[in-house]
Write an enzyme that holds these catalytic residues in place. Structure first.
Site, PDB file in Angstrom:
ATOM      1  N   CYS A   2      62.620  37.367 -61.447  1.00 22.00           N
ATOM      2  CA  CYS A   2      62.602  37.818 -62.613  1.00 22.00           C
ATOM      3  C   CYS A   2      63.987  37.650 -62.739  1.00 22.00           C
ATOM      4  O   CYS A   2      64.901  37.718 -61.792  1.00 22.00           O
ATOM      5  CB  CYS A   2      62.525  38.892 -61.968  1.00 22.00           C
ATOM      6  SG  CYS A   2      60.817  39.523 -61.133  1.00 22.00           S
ATOM      7  N   ARG A  27      64.901  29.898 -63.755  1.00 26.78           N
ATOM      8  CA  ARG A  27      64.850  30.329 -62.925  1.00 26.78           C
ATOM      9  C   ARG A  27      63.047  30.809 -62.020  1.00 26.78           C
ATOM     10  O   ARG A  27      62.624  31.173 -61.573  1.00 26.78           O
ATOM     11  CB  ARG A  27      65.137  32.268 -62.570  1.00 26.78           C
ATOM     12  CG  ARG A  27      66.481  31.961 -62.767  1.00 26.78           C
ATOM     13  CD  ARG A  27      67.612  33.545 -63.086  1.00 26.78           C
ATOM     14  NE  ARG A  27      67.559  34.288 -62.023  1.00 26.78           N
ATOM     15  CZ  ARG A  27      67.674  34.658 -61.167  1.00 26.78           C
ATOM     16  NH1 ARG A  27      69.053  34.004 -61.104  1.00 26.78           N
ATOM     17  NH2 ARG A  27      68.278  35.832 -59.963  1.00 26.78           N
ATOM     18  N   TRP A  75      58.464  37.585 -63.074  1.00 30.21           N
ATOM     19  CA  TRP A  75      57.700  36.545 -61.660  1.00 30.21           C
ATOM     20  C   TRP A  75      56.821  37.255 -61.029  1.00 30.21           C
ATOM     21  O   TRP A  75      57.003  38.197 -60.150  1.00 30.21           O
ATOM     22  CB  TRP A  75      57.898  35.894 -60.911  1.00 30.21           C
ATOM     23  CG  TRP A  75      57.841  34.711 -59.820  1.00 30.21           C
ATOM     24  CD1 TRP A  75      57.575  33.669 -60.445  1.00 30.21           C
ATOM     25  CD2 TRP A  75      57.830  34.825 -59.248  1.00 30.21           C
ATOM     26  NE1 TRP A  75      57.413  33.147 -59.737  1.00 30.21           N
ATOM     27  CE2 TRP A  75      57.235  33.701 -58.654  1.00 30.21           C
ATOM     28  CE3 TRP A  75      58.183  35.639 -57.808  1.00 30.21           C
ATOM     29  CZ2 TRP A  75      56.715  33.301 -57.140  1.00 30.21           C
ATOM     30  CZ3 TRP A  75      56.853  35.935 -56.824  1.00 30.21           C
ATOM     31  CH2 TRP A  75      57.192  34.725 -56.364  1.00 30.21           C
ATOM     32  N   ASN A 101      64.479  44.136 -61.333  1.00 31.69           N
ATOM     33  CA  ASN A 101      63.567  42.570 -60.018  1.00 31.69           C
ATOM     34  C   ASN A 101      63.617  43.154 -58.899  1.00 31.69           C
ATOM     35  O   ASN A 101      64.792  44.294 -58.052  1.00 31.69           O
ATOM     36  CB  ASN A 101      65.152  42.008 -60.125  1.00 31.69           C
ATOM     37  CG  ASN A 101      65.086  40.964 -61.777  1.00 31.69           C
ATOM     38  OD1 ASN A 101      64.653  41.432 -62.431  1.00 31.69           O
ATOM     39  ND2 ASN A 101      66.353  39.996 -62.000  1.00 31.69           N
ATOM     40  N   GLY A 102      62.451  43.230 -57.992  1.00 33.62           N
ATOM     41  CA  GLY A 102      62.896  43.141 -56.916  1.00 33.62           C
ATOM     42  C   GLY A 102      61.131  43.936 -56.418  1.00 33.62           C
ATOM     43  O   GLY A 102      60.540  44.263 -57.135  1.00 33.62           O
ATOM     44  N   GLU A 478      61.730  15.988 -47.723  1.00 31.13           N
ATOM     45  CA  GLU A 478      62.671  16.383 -48.655  1.00 31.13           C
ATOM     46  C   GLU A 478      62.250  15.487 -49.619  1.00 31.13           C
ATOM     47  O   GLU A 478      61.764  16.385 -50.772  1.00 31.13           O
ATOM     48  CB  GLU A 478      64.127  16.570 -48.475  1.00 31.13           C
ATOM     49  CG  GLU A 478      64.578  16.255 -49.975  1.00 31.13           C
ATOM     50  CD  GLU A 478      64.645  17.532 -50.777  1.00 31.13           C
ATOM     51  OE1 GLU A 478      64.417  18.936 -50.252  1.00 31.13           O
ATOM     52  OE2 GLU A 478      64.707  17.714 -51.905  1.00 31.13           O
ATOM     53  N   LYS A 482      60.240  17.552 -53.163  1.00 29.87           N
ATOM     54  CA  LYS A 482      60.238  17.150 -54.599  1.00 29.87           C
ATOM     55  C   LYS A 482      59.441  16.535 -55.602  1.00 29.87           C
ATOM     56  O   LYS A 482      58.640  17.886 -56.180  1.00 29.87           O
ATOM     57  CB  LYS A 482      61.325  15.870 -55.408  1.00 29.87           C
ATOM     58  CG  LYS A 482      62.235  15.723 -54.377  1.00 29.87           C
ATOM     59  CD  LYS A 482      63.134  17.270 -54.770  1.00 29.87           C
ATOM     60  CE  LYS A 482      63.412  18.685 -54.748  1.00 29.87           C
ATOM     61  NZ  LYS A 482      64.168  19.518 -54.046  1.00 29.87           N
ATOM     62  N   GLU A 485      56.520  18.921 -55.418  1.00 29.98           N
ATOM     63  CA  GLU A 485      56.377  20.409 -56.161  1.00 29.98           C
ATOM     64  C   GLU A 485      56.763  20.801 -57.613  1.00 29.98           C
ATOM     65  O   GLU A 485      56.242  21.455 -58.476  1.00 29.98           O
ATOM     66  CB  GLU A 485      57.970  21.637 -56.019  1.00 29.98           C
ATOM     67  CG  GLU A 485      59.393  20.690 -55.680  1.00 29.98           C
ATOM     68  CD  GLU A 485      60.420  21.795 -55.410  1.00 29.98           C
ATOM     69  OE1 GLU A 485      60.386  23.010 -56.135  1.00 29.98           O
ATOM     70  OE2 GLU A 485      61.439  20.992 -55.023  1.00 29.98           O
ATOM     71  N   HIS A 501      49.377  10.338 -34.876  1.00 30.11           N
ATOM     72  CA  HIS A 501      48.384  11.053 -33.858  1.00 30.11           C
ATOM     73  C   HIS A 501      47.718  12.151 -34.944  1.00 30.11           C
ATOM     74  O   HIS A 501      47.545  12.966 -34.089  1.00 30.11           O
ATOM     75  CB  HIS A 501      49.411  11.926 -33.323  1.00 30.11           C
ATOM     76  CG  HIS A 501      50.146  11.175 -32.315  1.00 30.11           C
ATOM     77  ND1 HIS A 501      49.421  10.869 -30.655  1.00 30.11           N
ATOM     78  CD2 HIS A 501      51.967  10.638 -32.794  1.00 30.11           C
ATOM     79  CE1 HIS A 501      50.717   9.369 -30.185  1.00 30.11           C
ATOM     80  NE2 HIS A 501      52.436   9.373 -30.919  1.00 30.11           N
ATOM     81  N   LYS A 596      63.085  29.308 -59.406  1.00 30.40           N
ATOM     82  CA  LYS A 596      64.365  28.980 -59.125  1.00 30.40           C
ATOM     83  C   LYS A 596      65.182  29.844 -58.178  1.00 30.40           C
ATOM     84  O   LYS A 596      65.023  28.774 -56.570  1.00 30.40           O
ATOM     85  CB  LYS A 596      65.170  29.025 -60.048  1.00 30.40           C
ATOM     86  CG  LYS A 596      66.612  27.653 -59.533  1.00 30.40           C
ATOM     87  CD  LYS A 596      66.524  26.757 -59.463  1.00 30.40           C
ATOM     88  CE  LYS A 596      67.892  26.189 -59.207  1.00 30.40           C
ATOM     89  NZ  LYS A 596      67.636  24.579 -58.371  1.00 30.40           N
TER      90      LYS A 596
HETATM   91  C1  AGP Z   1      63.078  22.416 -54.063  1.00 23.93           C
HETATM   92  O1  AGP Z   1      63.725  21.572 -54.848  1.00 23.93           O
HETATM   93  C2  AGP Z   1      63.140  24.462 -54.235  1.00 23.93           C
HETATM   94  N1  AGP Z   1      64.446  24.775 -54.821  1.00 23.93           N
HETATM   95  C3  AGP Z   1      63.290  25.509 -53.216  1.00 23.93           C
HETATM   96  O2  AGP Z   1      63.209  24.496 -51.662  1.00 23.93           O
HETATM   97  C4  AGP Z   1      65.031  26.184 -52.499  1.00 23.93           C
HETATM   98  O3  AGP Z   1      65.655  25.061 -52.072  1.00 23.93           O
HETATM   99  C5  AGP Z   1      64.944  26.909 -51.771  1.00 23.93           C
HETATM  100  O4  AGP Z   1      63.703  28.000 -52.641  1.00 23.93           O
HETATM  101  C6  AGP Z   1      65.818  27.382 -51.034  1.00 23.93           C
HETATM  102  O5  AGP Z   1      66.798  28.635 -52.367  1.00 23.93           O
HETATM  103  P1  AGP Z   1      68.421  28.043 -52.376  1.00 23.93           P
HETATM  104  O6  AGP Z   1      69.033  27.063 -51.979  1.00 23.93           O
HETATM  105  O7  AGP Z   1      69.271  28.800 -53.442  1.00 23.93           O
HETATM  106  O8  AGP Z   1      68.685  29.198 -51.295  1.00 23.93           O
END
Ligand code: AGP
Length: 601
Positions: A2, A27, A75, A101-102, A478, A482, A485, A501, A596
């Site tokens: 949010c 975000r 969100w 927010n929250g 990682e 990528k 997601e 395994h 984000k």
């Molecule tokens: C990955 O592409 C994401 N954006 C996500 O995994 C992100 O790294 C994670 O939410 C942690 O966020 P931060 O680095 O802002 O703490």
């Protein structure tokens, strides 16, 4: 997640509020709303599901005027995605408007205790909050600010909030308060703003006053009044945020992600220049950080998502160069299942945003236990940087795309520099990082190769794998994140030796298996694993260094020091994810369901 913006001004505010919401789009959100007050001439509340552009369209032809207003991108947490659940929420008689927010943990209980007989129009915790404010103002004849404070006092201690409130009877005034959720008050000649993210309001101001937990502020167009947790007035000077508003724009790029992938060479160079002086000595790392780390018997890296993956790579530097045993933990697990700690632990929090709620929870717990903490983050002045004992910047510039790219490589570089500063890498690391930057650019300049690979290997595929051993296994997770997601291709990142395994049973005719091959010691074994999956029908796509490459490999990586190869080998994976997503016609920067900055646990 949010986002909140508010503006009380000498001018019309709707265009600025909508532009602010657009800046918050990165975000992640699923609905948006705006409330604008035009004093005696009336007020307007417009909410829409979908994009800010949909909200913008909904405000057209309504002739909305007003010099104060608040807006929000939501969100969903409590209640589904709907116009009713979108913010701002209004009190029953339309007097108060609240953006939040929250999460209010005890909202059920508050509703049942105080709001019997009040008809609620949404399933949100926020509506409960605004109805409480209205009730207290009416029944106890409290001023808006006192009713606001009374509502806040009833919130469960675990609740997280950033609130922005307006009272229709007092146009031009915004009331705001926060706990565990970021909020800034921006000051300018055009009026004053409140925002959960400075980037949203850089067109109005670069001067922000930080609001601390449990404080309340009254924001008018020419005045800001702050109160501490005890309700006493306090003064706090604004700080100047040195970000170029243009840095938060896409410029000539079609997507932020591509811009951010491209920026990795520059960021790497910037970091080597910032952390090393002309004589290659470390600079800009407080000696107290180095002393505290040297005194530790074990390092604990705590992070989420991509930042956690950067920690998996950094572990190698801290163990091999600094000679300190290092554990890497997922913050959401560590927070409620703390492992047995060593005698003298030192904690490193890795984060792009500095606001990740899971990591904040761990920092909070660890601070209470009295252990030393360091946050390495991209957003300085964020909660994690403020609340740790020490902080180091990633200097990557604003990262807007949900998929983290340049923050990942910046985190790896800073971990390498820090380990080198504590121990002995045996390298001229400044020079090695300069070489990395040059080779990153070489890969970036060949991006068309990855478009071709993505289209031929992933088009029409539902699942894929990334495999590797050692550092390549750390990058494989990682790389898989990528791809999955943003393209929604279900991808697993795997330690290559572990496939046989169990997971190898998922390999079918044509399943794409990307193999990362940069570590000489295990290259022969990984070649064996590539052969094993190929024998079962996999389409193997090998990304290897020149030294380890064989005919038929898909891409030959330029070479840098073997331990620094993660900084290079992740770039093909980022670009493959980017092009696979484009190929599927999806929004690269804003994948579904994601935010984000993950500010809820
Ligand atoms: C990955 O592409 C994401 N954006 C996500 O995994 C992100 O790294 C994670 O939410 C942690 O966020 P931060 O680095 O802002 O703490």
């Amino acid at each position: 997640m949010c986002g909140i913006v508010g503006f009380t001004s000498f001018n019309q505010v709707l265009p600025t509020l909508l532009k602010g919401l657009e800046k918050l789009e990165y975000r992640g959100y699923d609905s948006a709303g705006v409330y604008v007050n035009d004093g005696d001439q009336g007020d307007y509340l417009v909410k829409e599901t979908g994009r800010v552009a949909d909200l913008e369209r909904a405000t057209e032809n309504k002739n909305i005027k007003g010099t104060s207003g608040i807006a929000h991108t939501r969100w969903a947490t409590h209640g589904g995605v709907s116009v009713e659940n979108a913010h701002p929420h209004a009190s029953e008689d339309g007097r108060f408007y609240l953006a939040h927010n929250g999460v209010i943990e005890n909202y059920d209980e508050l509703r049942d205790t105080y709001l019997q007989g009040v008809k609620l129009h949404s399933q949100t915790d926020t509506e409960v909050a605004v109805q409480l404010i209205d009730k207290f103002a009416k029944e106890e004849n409290l001023s808006a600010v006192d009713a606001f404070k009374k509502m806040i006092a009833l919130l469960d201690g675990n609740s997280a909030y950033a609130f922005l409130l307006m009272d229709r009877q007092e146009p031009g005034i915004m009331y705001t308060a926060k706990k565990k959720s970021p909020l800034l008050i921006g000051v300018s000649d055009q009026g004053n703003v409140v925002t959960s993210d400075a980037a949203a309001m850089l067109d109005i101001t670069h001067d922000f006053i930080e609001l601390m937990d449990d404080e309340v502020a009254i924001v008018e167009k020419d005045k800001v009044t702050l109160f501490n947790a005890q309700g006493e007035p306090i003064t706090r000077l604004p700080f100047h945020l040195d970000i170029d508003a243009a840095e938060t724009d896409k410029g000539v790029y079609p997507y932020y992600m591509l811009k951010e992938v491209d920026e990795q060479a520059i960021v790497t160079r910037t970091l080597s220049q910032y952390y090393f002086d002309d004589e290659n000595n470390i600079q800009n790392i407080d000696a107290n950080i180095i002393d505290a780390m040297k005194a530790a018997d074990r390092l604990y890296i705590v992070a989420a998502g991509t930042s956690y993956h950067a920690g998996l790579v950094g572990k190698r530097y801290f163990e091999q160069w600094a000679r300190i045993p290092t554990e890497v933990h997922i913050s959401s697990e560590f927070a409620y299942d703390q492992p047995m700690l060593s005698q003298k632990p030192f904690f490193i929090f890795l984060s792009q945003s500095g606001e990740t709620a899971d990591s904040r929870e761990v920092l909070d717990n660890i601070t209470k236990q009295g252990y030393p903490t360091l946050t390495i983050a991209n957003v300085m002045n964020s909660t994690l940087t403020r609340e740790a004992d020490f902080a180091l910047p990633l200097l990557a510039g604003p990262e807007i795309a949900v998929a983290s790219t340049k923050a990942y490589t910046a985190q790896i570089s800073v971990e390498a520099i820090l380990a080198h500063a504590i121990g002995h890498s045996g390298l001229n690391l400044k020079l090695e990082l300069a070489k990395v930057a040059v080779e990153m650019q070489v890969i970036i300049d060949q991006k068309e190769d990855f478009k071709a690979i993505a289209e031929s290997a992933l088009s029409g595929q539902r699942s894929a794998f990334y495999i590797g051993r050692g550092l390549d296994a750390a990058v494989a997770v990682e790389a898989a994140l990528k791809l999955k997601e943003i393209s929604y291709v279900q991808t697993e990142g795997f330690a290559a030796g572990e496939l046989k395994h169990g997971t190898i049973s998922l390999i079918e005719e044509g399943t794409p298996v990307f193999a990362l091959l940069t570590q000489a010691k295990t290259a022969g074994l990984v070649r064996g694993e590539i052969a094993q999956v190929a024998a079962r029908g996999a389409n193997t796509i090998v990304i290897a260094t020149k030294e380890l490459a064989k005919t038929g490999d898909a891409y030959i990586l330029p070479e840098v020091n073997e331990l620094l190869m993660p900084l290079l080998e992740v770039i093909p994976a980022q670009l493959i994810a980017y092009y696979a997503t484009l190929d599927r016609g999806l929004d690269v920067d804003r994948p579904r369901n994601l935010a984000k900055s993950v500010t809820v646990q």
